[in-house]
Design a protein around this motif. Structure first.
Motif, PDB file in Angstrom:
ATOM      1  N   GLY A 313      34.517  45.583  44.004  1.00 57.90           N
ATOM      2  CA  GLY A 313      33.606  45.863  42.907  1.00 57.90           C
ATOM      3  C   GLY A 313      34.317  46.066  41.582  1.00 57.90           C
ATOM      4  O   GLY A 313      35.366  46.713  41.529  1.00 57.90           O
ATOM      5  N   GLY A 314      33.730  45.516  40.514  1.00 56.20           N
ATOM      6  CA  GLY A 314      34.207  45.750  39.160  1.00 56.20           C
ATOM      7  C   GLY A 314      33.088  46.372  38.339  1.00 56.20           C
ATOM      8  O   GLY A 314      31.967  46.541  38.817  1.00 56.20           O
ATOM      9  N   LYS A 315      33.370  46.708  37.089  1.00 52.02           N
ATOM     10  CA  LYS A 315      32.354  47.356  36.257  1.00 52.02           C
ATOM     11  C   LYS A 315      31.140  46.474  36.033  1.00 52.02           C
ATOM     12  O   LYS A 315      29.993  46.926  36.075  1.00 52.02           O
ATOM     13  CB  LYS A 315      32.970  47.756  34.909  1.00 52.02           C
ATOM     14  N   HIS A 316      31.381  45.203  35.788  1.00 51.62           N
ATOM     15  CA  HIS A 316      30.267  44.300  35.500  1.00 51.62           C
ATOM     16  C   HIS A 316      30.148  43.179  36.528  1.00 51.62           C
ATOM     17  O   HIS A 316      29.071  42.607  36.696  1.00 51.62           O
ATOM     18  CB  HIS A 316      30.432  43.696  34.101  1.00 51.62           C
ATOM     19  N   GLU A 317      31.229  42.857  37.182  1.00 48.73           N
ATOM     20  CA  GLU A 317      31.237  41.799  38.194  1.00 48.73           C
ATOM     21  C   GLU A 317      32.053  42.280  39.390  1.00 48.73           C
ATOM     22  O   GLU A 317      32.683  43.334  39.349  1.00 48.73           O
ATOM     23  CB  GLU A 317      31.878  40.527  37.629  1.00 48.73           C
ATOM     24  N   ALA A 318      32.028  41.489  40.446  1.00 48.25           N
ATOM     25  CA  ALA A 318      32.863  41.761  41.616  1.00 48.25           C
ATOM     26  C   ALA A 318      33.874  40.639  41.772  1.00 48.25           C
ATOM     27  O   ALA A 318      33.606  39.487  41.420  1.00 48.25           O
ATOM     28  CB  ALA A 318      32.009  41.885  42.873  1.00 48.25           C
ATOM     29  N   ALA A 319      35.045  40.997  42.271  1.00 49.24           N
ATOM     30  CA  ALA A 319      36.098  40.001  42.465  1.00 49.24           C
ATOM     31  C   ALA A 319      36.085  39.522  43.915  1.00 49.24           C
ATOM     32  O   ALA A 319      36.158  40.321  44.846  1.00 49.24           O
ATOM     33  CB  ALA A 319      37.452  40.602  42.131  1.00 49.24           C
ATOM     34  N   LEU A 320      35.988  38.216  44.092  1.00 50.76           N
ATOM     35  CA  LEU A 320      36.092  37.611  45.417  1.00 50.76           C
ATOM     36  C   LEU A 320      37.542  37.190  45.620  1.00 50.76           C
ATOM     37  O   LEU A 320      38.117  36.516  44.752  1.00 50.76           O
ATOM     38  CB  LEU A 320      35.171  36.394  45.510  1.00 50.76           C
ATOM     39  N   PHE A 321      38.146  37.614  46.709  1.00 53.29           N
ATOM     40  CA  PHE A 321      39.565  37.308  46.907  1.00 53.29           C
ATOM     41  C   PHE A 321      39.862  36.818  48.320  1.00 53.29           C
ATOM     42  O   PHE A 321      39.122  37.098  49.262  1.00 53.29           O
ATOM     43  CB  PHE A 321      40.434  38.532  46.582  1.00 53.29           C
ATOM     44  N   LYS A 322      40.929  36.042  48.429  1.00 52.54           N
ATOM     45  CA  LYS A 322      41.420  35.551  49.713  1.00 52.54           C
ATOM     46  C   LYS A 322      42.899  35.914  49.824  1.00 52.54           C
ATOM     47  O   LYS A 322      43.680  35.598  48.928  1.00 52.54           O
ATOM     48  CB  LYS A 322      41.259  34.033  49.831  1.00 52.54           C
ATOM     49  N   LYS A 323      43.241  36.581  50.912  1.00 51.64           N
ATOM     50  CA  LYS A 323      44.646  36.957  51.145  1.00 51.64           C
ATOM     51  C   LYS A 323      45.272  37.621  49.920  1.00 51.64           C
ATOM     52  O   LYS A 323      46.409  37.340  49.541  1.00 51.64           O
ATOM     53  CB  LYS A 323      45.465  35.740  51.570  1.00 51.64           C
ATOM     54  N   GLY A 324      44.506  38.482  49.258  1.00 50.93           N
ATOM     55  CA  GLY A 324      45.022  39.245  48.121  1.00 50.93           C
ATOM     56  C   GLY A 324      44.944  38.551  46.784  1.00 50.93           C
ATOM     57  O   GLY A 324      45.233  39.168  45.755  1.00 50.93           O
ATOM     58  N   GLU A 325      44.536  37.279  46.755  1.00 51.36           N
ATOM     59  CA  GLU A 325      44.466  36.533  45.505  1.00 51.36           C
ATOM     60  C   GLU A 325      43.011  36.382  45.070  1.00 51.36           C
ATOM     61  O   GLU A 325      42.175  35.881  45.833  1.00 51.36           O
ATOM     62  CB  GLU A 325      45.097  35.143  45.669  1.00 51.36           C
ATOM     63  N   ILE A 326      42.695  36.820  43.844  1.00 50.02           N
ATOM     64  CA  ILE A 326      41.334  36.686  43.327  1.00 50.02           C
ATOM     65  C   ILE A 326      41.048  35.217  43.063  1.00 50.02           C
ATOM     66  O   ILE A 326      41.810  34.532  42.374  1.00 50.02           O
ATOM     67  CB  ILE A 326      41.155  37.514  42.044  1.00 50.02           C
TER      68      ILE A 326
END
Length: 346
Positions: A313-326
């Motif tokens: 979760g972010g303030k305005h968006e969420a970060a989708l990541f794979k193996k630690g990389e956004i």
């Protein structure tokens, strides 16, 4: 790790240590044949791999062909004291007998059961319970200790071995988790047979799962145990789901493993709701994946960098990541669908 043991076939399965099989037991009354059949089918559909049914009388042997006609998994007859029921179950096509040789009378009775099972290639499970230990052993040890349980099991096994019968499965159960774990560790050192694990009388759904995870999980991590039952005072189907979760948690089964942070004041998304929804949505996916649901970008890719796919979760968006990389940013209202889509693409 336990010593080597002799593999035992149960129906179309082989207890050889290569796979831990999930077991449960029907809890319908024996005279309710249709109810037992319905429950057996539901348990098989849920993932039960070995199913036990109580056969308290000769009349109840009729359950066996009725149930076996509707399921493909091995069926075990649970029998107490009456060797004649065991003989009739063998003739009815049972896949395994649960009976304690020391409780069925004379040596001749034991021999009759052993011979019948040998001729039909049916194994016998010896089940020792802390609540029904022999009086002589209670007097010797002063209580149903782990050592007492082991001695009881080996005594029963000796009766079958004297009949040249070794298709044996052993089970030592206690409601006290520490006693159960200690007893099975001791037996694993002295026993050349597969072991069935369980905490007996474990309690309600939540308490029973915790006790079983502690006891059964400890032994499985030691390399001990070929079949398991998580005994719950609940719908038996819940026993299957709990067992599947346990095996997945310790790396003995595949499937989606949802990890999630415990949340704190930094969380920018509803981690609890999202994690529960993702777990439900991925329950039937067989491929082995780790999915992370993290409340903020501080915990996100960093702490969950080993996850195959994750959201933070972010303030305005969420970060989708794979193996630690956004890999992309997702509007908060689209988090669930975006994460599910990514999981299905992996």
């Amino acid at each position: 790790m336990r010593n080597k043991f002799k593999p035992v076939k149960v129906g179309n399965l082989t207890l050889d240590g290569k796979r831990v099989y999930i077991q449960s037991m029907l809890n319908e009354k024996p005279n309710n044949i249709e109810g037992n059949i319905r429950q057996a089918v539901l348990l098989e559909e849920a993932g039960c791999e070995i199913l036990r049914v109580a056969v308290p009388s000769l009349e109840d042997v009729r359950l066996i062909p009725a149930i076996k006609e509707k399921i493909k998994i091995p069926l075990v007859a649970d029998i107490h004291f009456d060797y004649r029921i065991a003989l009739e179950c063998v003739e009815a096509g049972i896949d395994k007998i649960r009976i304690n040789p020391g409780n069925i009378g004379s040596a001749e009775n034991v021999k009759l059961v052993a011979n019948a099972c040998r001729n039909k290639k049916i194994p016998i499970r010896i089940g020792v319970n802390s609540g029904s230990l022999e009086r002589v052993l209670l007097k010797k040890y002063g209580a149903p200790t782990a050592e007492a349980l082991v001695e009881s099991a080996l005594r029963h096994a000796k009766l079958l071995e004297n009949c040249d019968f070794d298709a044996i499965v052993m089970s030592l159960k206690a409601s006290d988790v520490k006693t159960m774990v200690t007893a099975n560790r001791l037996l694993a050192e002295r026993c050349p047979y597969p072991l069935h694990l369980g905490v007996t009388e474990a309690g309600t759904e939540q308490t029973g799962m915790i006790k079983s995870a502690a006891g059964i999980g400890s032994l499985l991590l030691d390399g001990i145990g070929e079949t398991i039952r998580i005994s719950l005072a609940a719908d038996p189907v819940k026993e299957i789901h709990a067992a599947q979760c346990l095996l997945k948690a310790i790396g003995l089964r595949g499937g989606v493993n949802v990890i999630a942070c415990p949340t704190c004041g930094r969380a920018n998304i509803d981690v609890i709701e999202l994690a529960e929804r993702i777990e439900e949505a991925t329950a039937d996916i067989g491929k082995s994946l780790t999915v992370a649901v993290m409340g903020c970008e501080v915990n996100g890719p960093g702490e969950a960098r080993e996850a195959d796919i994750g959201i933070a979760g972010g303030k305005h968006e969420a970060a989708l990541f794979k193996k630690g990389e956004i890999i992309k940013k997702i509007p908060k209202e689209n988090i669930y669908s975006a994460l599910v889509d990514e999981i299905n693409c992996l």
